[in-house]
Design an enzyme around this catalytic site. Structure first.
Site, PDB file in Angstrom:
ATOM      1  N   ARG A  57     -12.636  14.933   7.074  1.00 46.23           N
ATOM      2  CA  ARG A  57     -13.917  15.196   6.038  1.00 46.23           C
ATOM      3  C   ARG A  57     -15.010  15.449   6.498  1.00 46.23           C
ATOM      4  NH1 ARG A  57     -11.708   9.712   2.952  1.00 46.23           N
ATOM      5  NH2 ARG A  57      -9.396  10.155   2.588  1.00 46.23           N
ATOM      6  N   HIS A 111     -13.366   1.966  -0.492  1.00 45.33           N
ATOM      7  CA  HIS A 111     -13.099   0.973   0.511  1.00 45.33           C
ATOM      8  C   HIS A 111     -13.601  -0.469   0.036  1.00 45.33           C
ATOM      9  CE1 HIS A 111     -13.440   4.549   3.644  1.00 45.33           C
ATOM     10  NE2 HIS A 111     -12.304   4.016   3.620  1.00 45.33           N
ATOM     11  N   GLU A 120      -8.049  -6.051   4.933  1.00 37.20           N
ATOM     12  CA  GLU A 120      -7.853  -5.454   3.516  1.00 37.20           C
ATOM     13  C   GLU A 120      -6.611  -6.295   2.945  1.00 37.20           C
ATOM     14  OE1 GLU A 120      -9.146  -1.303   2.609  1.00 37.20           O
ATOM     15  OE2 GLU A 120      -8.893  -1.337   4.851  1.00 37.20           O
ATOM     16  N   ASN A 162       0.854  -1.204  -0.113  1.00 41.34           N
ATOM     17  CA  ASN A 162      -0.079  -0.045   0.141  1.00 41.34           C
ATOM     18  C   ASN A 162       0.985   1.151   0.000  1.00 41.34           C
ATOM     19  OD1 ASN A 162      -1.659   2.158   0.372  1.00 41.34           O
ATOM     20  ND2 ASN A 162      -2.793   0.921   2.209  1.00 41.34           N
TER      21      ASN A 162
END
Length: 400
Positions: free
Chosen positions: A242, A181, A385, A11
């Site tokens: 956010r 996601h 993930e 990642n």
């Protein structure tokens, strides 16, 4: 050499590189770590192996140098990659636009396509490409697979991904809902169906991935049919920094009244809003502590966060028509019991209730926190993930 297929999962961020060696069959990770401060004079590798955590400092000029440090950490501190059947390198890629509906084997053509999508993800796709380039340089003989955050949501029906704006905006400029996601939603949906004892294709779920970034998705039969994030990760739920949903006219108003530029407004909504804007703190653990102490901003932030989430749960119940489970995942979803309780409060008429004792009990395993016999189960399912990327990478190279 370990016979189980392993994948080196990567990642890559603009100044960091997270890496993990993952057993694609079991999800177990014998080692991995994080390279920080890429492009600075001195970077840091935080490596986790058989010896525990070790920290190594060194020059990290670019992502290829970061990979070299990671490989050195594996060799010096274990586990040795040579001891495992490493079959692929799996890369997290944030934005695949409408071009990628599934993971793909990385080629020069795929890299050019990811680069073409940089305008949709200017903060993420360039870093993903740098990570891919660095890994391909050091692992030229291994297949590389890109797994896209957006791919899971390519099943959205047209009426769900279409914004009510001039149609040419979508056809000529790719203005539409994409969702994010996706690797988390894919993993958690499958795990939730297993926990319910139902085939995934017969299961309707509302899955909330709540971390510093947060989104919620309606999943019908294993396919995304509605999701809260849109063309970018800004839309939808309240997040750490956010704003989530705001009036689209806010930009024009702030420009006229405060003289802010579009870039300044974009920065404020992405980096200085959400929990941080309301409570002055984006770490939910700290917000909960401040709320317990009676901090007014933290109390308001908590209420706004849970209200927004509850509103989406109700909306997605309507989208699905029938719901088997509401599922919480992500750092906040898995650990913040007050959020789970408050965001579902008042939904008993929909068959959604939370057992207070089960909800409050610390437990890192997939579990139900609803009363026995509830019409709609409420589940907590830890996401993984890295395992999902490894699993998808093996599927791609197996199919090819």
């Amino acid at each position: 050499m370990s016979g189980a297929p392993h994948v080196l999962v990567v990642n890559a961020g603009s100044s960091s590189l997270k890496y993990s060696l993952v057993d694609a069959t079991t999800g177990a990770s014998p080692g991995g770590g994080l390279v920080e401060r890429i492009s600075e004079q001195v970077g840091t590798v935080i490596h986790e192996g058989p010896e525990g955590e070790v920290r190594i400092e060194g020059a990290v000029a670019d992502h290829e140098a970061a990979f070299a440090l990671a490989l050195a950490a594996f060799e010096e501190h274990g586990p040795s990659l040579a001891a495992y059947d490493v079959v692929a390198v799996g890369h997290r890629a944030v934005h695949g636009g409408d071009r990628f509906s599934a993971p793909v084997r990385v080629t020069d053509e795929v890299c050019r396509a990811i680069e073409d999508l940089v305008p949709l993800a200017p903060l993420h796709n360039p870093a993903n490409l740098e990570g891919i380039a660095g890994a391909r340089a050091l692992f030229p003989d291994l297949p590389h697979v890109a797994v896209f955050d957006t791919a899971f949501h390519q099943s959205l029906p047209e009426h769900a991904w279409t914004y009510a704006v001039p149609r040419s905006w979508a056809s000529e400029h790719a203005i539409r809902r994409y969702g994010f996601h996706g690797t988390s939603f894919s993993f958690v949906s499958r795990a939730a169906a297993e926990l319910l004892g139902k085939p995934l294709e017969e299961t309707n779920l509302i899955v909330a991935h709540l971390g510093n970034g947060a989104s919620i998705t309606a999943v019908r039969g294993g396919a995304s049919v509605e999701t809260s994030m849109g063309m970018t990760p800004l839309e939808g739920l309240v997040m750490g920094t956010r704003s989530g949903d705001v009036d689209p006219a806010l930009h024009a108003h702030l420009h006229r009244e405060l003289g802010l530029s579009l870039d300044e407004i974009d920065t404020e909504l992405n980096r200085n809003s959400g929990l941080k804007g309301l409570a002055g703190e984006n770490d939910f653990r700290e917000v909960l502590r401040m709320r317990t102490d009676g901090d007014e901003g933290a109390c308001l932030a908590f209420d706004v966060y849970c209200h927004r989430l509850r509103k989406y749960v109700g909306a997605y119940y309507a989208v699905l028509g029938r719901v088997d489970a509401v599922v919480f995942t992500g750092g906040v979803g898995e650990n913040a019991a007050p959020v789970r309780a408050e965001s579902l409060a008042g939904l008993a008429e929909l068959g959604i209730t939370v057992d207070a004792e089960r909800n409050a009990a610390p437990n890192g395993e997939p579990r139900a926190i609803s009363p026995d016999g509830s019409r709609v189960a409420v589940l907590v399912v830890p996401t993984d993930e890295e395992w999902e990327i490894a699993r998808q990478a093996v599927e791609v190279i197996g199919a090819s």
